[in-house]
Scaffold this motif. Sequence first.
Motif, PDB file in Angstrom:
ATOM      1  N   MET A   1      29.243  38.387  29.092  1.00  0.00           N
ATOM      2  CA  MET A   1      29.170  37.006  29.533  1.00  0.00           C
ATOM      3  C   MET A   1      28.214  36.844  30.718  1.00  0.00           C
ATOM      4  SD  MET A   1      30.564  34.646  27.906  1.00  0.00           S
ATOM      5  CE  MET A   1      31.513  34.613  26.416  1.00  0.00           C
ATOM      6  N   GLN A   2      28.256  37.800  31.636  1.00  0.00           N
ATOM      7  CA  GLN A   2      27.364  37.721  32.795  1.00  0.00           C
ATOM      8  C   GLN A   2      25.897  37.725  32.361  1.00  0.00           C
ATOM      9  OE1 GLN A   2      28.706  37.111  35.708  1.00  0.00           O
ATOM     10  NE2 GLN A   2      26.711  36.862  36.672  1.00  0.00           N
ATOM     11  N   LYS A   3      25.600  38.540  31.346  1.00  0.00           N
ATOM     12  CA  LYS A   3      24.229  38.619  30.820  1.00  0.00           C
ATOM     13  C   LYS A   3      23.832  37.276  30.203  1.00  0.00           C
ATOM     14  CE  LYS A   3      20.470  40.758  29.216  1.00  0.00           C
ATOM     15  NZ  LYS A   3      19.869  39.771  28.320  1.00  0.00           N
ATOM     16  N   LEU A   4      24.747  36.653  29.479  1.00  0.00           N
ATOM     17  CA  LEU A   4      24.463  35.361  28.863  1.00  0.00           C
ATOM     18  C   LEU A   4      24.195  34.306  29.936  1.00  0.00           C
ATOM     19  CD1 LEU A   4      24.277  33.508  26.407  1.00  0.00           C
ATOM     20  CD2 LEU A   4      26.770  33.245  26.501  1.00  0.00           C
ATOM     21  N   ILE A   5      25.009  34.300  30.978  1.00  0.00           N
ATOM     22  CA  ILE A   5      24.820  33.359  32.079  1.00  0.00           C
ATOM     23  C   ILE A   5      23.439  33.544  32.708  1.00  0.00           C
ATOM     24  CG2 ILE A   5      25.598  32.742  34.410  1.00  0.00           C
ATOM     25  CD1 ILE A   5      28.460  33.496  33.387  1.00  0.00           C
ATOM     26  N   GLN A   6      23.078  34.788  32.958  1.00  0.00           N
ATOM     27  CA  GLN A   6      21.768  35.080  33.556  1.00  0.00           C
ATOM     28  C   GLN A   6      20.631  34.646  32.634  1.00  0.00           C
ATOM     29  OE1 GLN A   6      22.110  39.286  34.293  1.00  0.00           O
ATOM     30  NE2 GLN A   6      23.228  39.013  36.219  1.00  0.00           N
ATOM     31  N   ASP A   7      20.826  34.864  31.326  1.00  0.00           N
ATOM     32  CA  ASP A   7      19.793  34.492  30.357  1.00  0.00           C
ATOM     33  C   ASP A   7      19.582  32.974  30.321  1.00  0.00           C
ATOM     34  OD1 ASP A   7      19.400  37.121  29.712  1.00  0.00           O
ATOM     35  OD2 ASP A   7      20.501  37.038  27.810  1.00  0.00           O
ATOM     36  N   VAL A   8      20.679  32.223  30.393  1.00  0.00           N
ATOM     37  CA  VAL A   8      20.573  30.755  30.383  1.00  0.00           C
ATOM     38  C   VAL A   8      19.845  30.276  31.633  1.00  0.00           C
ATOM     39  CG1 VAL A   8      21.851  28.579  30.480  1.00  0.00           C
ATOM     40  CG2 VAL A   8      22.590  30.394  28.917  1.00  0.00           C
ATOM     41  N   LEU A   9      20.231  30.820  32.787  1.00  0.00           N
ATOM     42  CA  LEU A   9      19.576  30.427  34.039  1.00  0.00           C
ATOM     43  C   LEU A   9      18.089  30.771  34.009  1.00  0.00           C
ATOM     44  CD1 LEU A   9      22.336  31.504  36.587  1.00  0.00           C
ATOM     45  CD2 LEU A   9      21.694  29.167  35.976  1.00  0.00           C
ATOM     46  N   ALA A  10      17.772  31.936  33.472  1.00  0.00           N
ATOM     47  CA  ALA A  10      16.367  32.361  33.396  1.00  0.00           C
ATOM     48  C   ALA A  10      15.580  31.464  32.439  1.00  0.00           C
ATOM     49  CB  ALA A  10      16.279  33.818  32.947  1.00  0.00           C
ATOM     50  N   ALA A  11      16.203  31.102  31.313  1.00  0.00           N
ATOM     51  CA  ALA A  11      15.523  30.255  30.329  1.00  0.00           C
ATOM     52  C   ALA A  11      15.241  28.871  30.910  1.00  0.00           C
ATOM     53  CB  ALA A  11      16.379  30.133  29.068  1.00  0.00           C
ATOM     54  N   GLU A  12      16.213  28.320  31.640  1.00  0.00           N
ATOM     55  CA  GLU A  12      16.027  26.998  32.236  1.00  0.00           C
ATOM     56  C   GLU A  12      14.927  27.041  33.304  1.00  0.00           C
ATOM     57  OE1 GLU A  12      17.748  24.075  31.618  1.00  0.00           O
ATOM     58  OE2 GLU A  12      19.356  24.740  30.315  1.00  0.00           O
ATOM     59  N   ALA A  13      14.960  28.090  34.142  1.00  0.00           N
ATOM     60  CA  ALA A  13      13.946  28.224  35.197  1.00  0.00           C
ATOM     61  C   ALA A  13      12.549  28.384  34.598  1.00  0.00           C
ATOM     62  CB  ALA A  13      14.286  29.401  36.102  1.00  0.00           C
ATOM     63  N   LYS A  14      12.449  29.180  33.548  1.00  0.00           N
ATOM     64  CA  LYS A  14      11.160  29.393  32.883  1.00  0.00           C
ATOM     65  C   LYS A  14      10.637  28.092  32.283  1.00  0.00           C
ATOM     66  CE  LYS A  14       8.884  32.018  29.218  1.00  0.00           C
ATOM     67  NZ  LYS A  14       9.062  32.952  28.090  1.00  0.00           N
ATOM     68  N   ALA A  15      11.540  27.319  31.680  1.00  0.00           N
ATOM     69  CA  ALA A  15      11.134  26.050  31.065  1.00  0.00           C
ATOM     70  C   ALA A  15      10.581  25.090  32.112  1.00  0.00           C
ATOM     71  CB  ALA A  15      12.319  25.425  30.335  1.00  0.00           C
ATOM     72  N   ILE A  16      11.260  25.012  33.258  1.00  0.00           N
ATOM     73  CA  ILE A  16      10.791  24.117  34.327  1.00  0.00           C
ATOM     74  C   ILE A  16       9.411  24.556  34.817  1.00  0.00           C
ATOM     75  CG2 ILE A  16      11.190  23.388  36.714  1.00  0.00           C
ATOM     76  CD1 ILE A  16      14.209  23.525  36.064  1.00  0.00           C
ATOM     77  N   SER A  17       9.239  25.862  35.012  1.00  0.00           N
ATOM     78  CA  SER A  17       7.959  26.353  35.542  1.00  0.00           C
ATOM     79  C   SER A  17       6.828  26.199  34.535  1.00  0.00           C
ATOM     80  CB  SER A  17       8.083  27.816  35.971  1.00  0.00           C
ATOM     81  OG  SER A  17       8.324  28.654  34.850  1.00  0.00           O
ATOM     82  N   SER A  18       7.177  25.953  33.267  1.00  0.00           N
ATOM     83  CA  SER A  18       6.151  25.795  32.234  1.00  0.00           C
ATOM     84  C   SER A  18       5.706  24.343  32.042  1.00  0.00           C
ATOM     85  CB  SER A  18       6.667  26.340  30.896  1.00  0.00           C
ATOM     86  OG  SER A  18       6.908  27.729  31.000  1.00  0.00           O
ATOM     87  N   ILE A  19       6.355  23.411  32.733  1.00  0.00           N
ATOM     88  CA  ILE A  19       5.914  22.009  32.650  1.00  0.00           C
ATOM     89  C   ILE A  19       4.521  21.913  33.265  1.00  0.00           C
ATOM     90  CG2 ILE A  19       6.355  19.636  33.391  1.00  0.00           C
ATOM     91  CD1 ILE A  19       9.339  20.385  33.538  1.00  0.00           C
ATOM     92  N   SER A  20       3.597  21.357  32.538  1.00  0.00           N
ATOM     93  CA  SER A  20       2.211  21.320  32.999  1.00  0.00           C
ATOM     94  C   SER A  20       2.004  20.327  34.143  1.00  0.00           C
ATOM     95  CB  SER A  20       1.291  20.943  31.838  1.00  0.00           C
ATOM     96  OG  SER A  20      -0.042  20.781  32.296  1.00  0.00           O
ATOM     97  N   ASP A  21       1.344  20.804  35.199  1.00  0.00           N
ATOM     98  CA  ASP A  21       0.996  19.883  36.293  1.00  0.00           C
ATOM     99  C   ASP A  21      -0.221  19.036  35.919  1.00  0.00           C
ATOM    100  OD1 ASP A  21      -1.072  21.708  36.489  1.00  0.00           O
ATOM    101  OD2 ASP A  21      -0.609  22.331  38.532  1.00  0.00           O
ATOM    102  N   GLN A  22      -0.750  19.265  34.704  1.00  0.00           N
ATOM    103  CA  GLN A  22      -1.847  18.445  34.199  1.00  0.00           C
ATOM    104  C   GLN A  22      -1.337  17.205  33.461  1.00  0.00           C
ATOM    105  OE1 GLN A  22      -5.115  19.207  35.052  1.00  0.00           O
ATOM    106  NE2 GLN A  22      -3.903  20.604  36.323  1.00  0.00           N
ATOM    107  N   ASN A  23      -0.025  17.076  33.350  1.00  0.00           N
ATOM    108  CA  ASN A  23       0.546  15.837  32.815  1.00  0.00           C
ATOM    109  C   ASN A  23       0.049  14.662  33.656  1.00  0.00           C
ATOM    110  OD1 ASN A  23       2.280  16.245  30.525  1.00  0.00           O
ATOM    111  ND2 ASN A  23       3.750  17.284  31.833  1.00  0.00           N
TER     112      ASN A  23
END
Length: 196
Positions: A1-23
């Motif tokens: 479960m701890q691994k799943l929690i970490q994976d979700v947090l990492a996925a959300e953080a990665k998604a945010i950092s991938s939003i283009s500032d060229q929008n």
Amino acid sequence: MQKLIQDVLAAEAKAISSISDQNPFQQCTELFLRAKANGGKLVISGVGKAGEVGKKMAVTFCSVGLPSVFLHPLEAQHGDLGLLHQNDVLMLISNSGQTREILELETLAKRLIPSLQIIAITGKQNSPLANKSNYVLWTGDPTEACPLGLTPTTSTTCMSVIGDVLAVLVVQMSGYGANDYALRHHSGYLGSKAKG
């Protein structure tokens, strides 16, 4: 479960950092402020979870001095389309960019006000919604954190963050200050903090 929690947090953080500032964040903010100066407002619409994100955006924009309302696309077809006026801006939210109710709202809104400026927040850059919009704010089309790949998770996080970027730009570009905030937010912790 701890691994799943970490994976979700990492996925959300990665998604945010991938939003283009060229929008086109600055162009959209300038459009909002021009609408306000001409007596218009921002009207936001979405269905389901995207709609809930849209409601949050509308109240955030109001608190930073940009008149904003949420319009449910189904209610729009039963008379609420009258909420739209000349000089308004319509922001439509759909991850797929092909949500039927949102595409129908776009058609009806343009029929009512042909010159209406439309902004899309979507995960699909070449979707029907994107192709019909004046400006497209792309979420980056992140993979959902949900193990099924179905439940809106990272996609709605990115939509919300895009709204936050726009709200911060409204504050910065309009010269909005703590006193302005206090005039609109009287109660609670934030009200007392704004009043200093």
